[in-house]
Design an enzyme around this catalytic site. Sequence first.
Site, PDB file in Angstrom:
ATOM      1  N   SER A   1     -48.080  -8.028 -30.894  1.00  0.00           N
ATOM      2  CA  SER A   1     -47.629  -6.562 -31.273  1.00  0.00           C
ATOM      3  C   SER A   1     -48.431  -6.072 -32.332  1.00  0.00           C
ATOM      4  O   SER A   1     -49.652  -6.171 -32.390  1.00  0.00           O
ATOM      5  CB  SER A   1     -46.364  -6.299 -31.129  1.00  0.00           C
TER       6      SER A   1
ATOM      7  N   LYS B   1     -31.557  17.608 -31.654  1.00  0.00           N
ATOM      8  CA  LYS B   1     -31.319  16.899 -32.988  1.00  0.00           C
ATOM      9  C   LYS B   1     -30.668  15.686 -32.813  1.00  0.00           C
ATOM     10  O   LYS B   1     -30.489  14.732 -33.714  1.00  0.00           O
ATOM     11  CB  LYS B   1     -30.913  17.812 -34.012  1.00  0.00           C
TER      12      LYS B   1
END
Length: 286
Positions: free
Chosen positions: A101, A153
């Site tokens: 990764s 949000k």
Amino acid sequence: MKRLFNRLLPKSWRSTVVTVPVVRLHGTIMSGGQFRQNLSLASTAGLIEKAFSFDAPAVAISINSPGGSPVQSRLIFKRIRDLATEKNKKVLVFVEDVAASGGYMIAVAGDEIFADPSSIVGSIGVVSASFGFPELMKKIGVERRVHTAGQNKAVLDPFKPEKKEDVERLKALQLEVHDTFIDLVKDRRGRKLKDDPDLFTGLFWTGKKGLELGLVDALGDMRSVLKTRFGPKTQLRLVTPPRGFLSRFGLFGSAKGFSAPDIAAAAASGVVDAAEERALWARFGL
């Protein structure tokens, strides 16, 4: 200057000793807290720049990382490549247990990548993991109250049921990050990469299989490769931080002390970071 002076000497007087600086980039990749030191641009930039200041034909980088932050991974990658171009030096990367990764993203900064046959390489993908606690909240009788200005949000709030549109938004973001990762690997490895449908799916392989796929250039350990490349008298010089281990964390010699709340907050954060770090290593059986 030292190399130029060496060339001016009679051949019989010239030093045949080559010193190659070595940078160890070991650990998970994330912005570090006060009491933990992970791999990030802030924690590695000084070591990388010091290594490129050596009068040496190359810089060797040892990598042992399961990944972490894609942003910090790319920032470290870019600093290595910028300095390699500026100083006109080769970068030789050596994989130890794992370069996966984000760890592999840093590895492709090397002009050549070497691995042990049993190293783990690849995992070219993006992952996001968390927990969901909506049922737990009901059982213990706790009501979640969230007030926002802006309808998005509080997306993927772990204490609320998951929404399909929130997951789709997250996956779209992951695809963008994944595309950036793929482009970077293709740009650096080019025609060395084999045309394999699994290459960019997040799978990982041993160093031996990684060599077949073009993820690494050769199998070998740092000492043997460098001595073969630059001569039997080649010396490896580990680049270390200028300050002591404890002072790097601000435990001693700090202008202001830590308050009890600071220490408690850092300890709690450290537990979470440690769990996240353990999970990253565990994905590769380490």
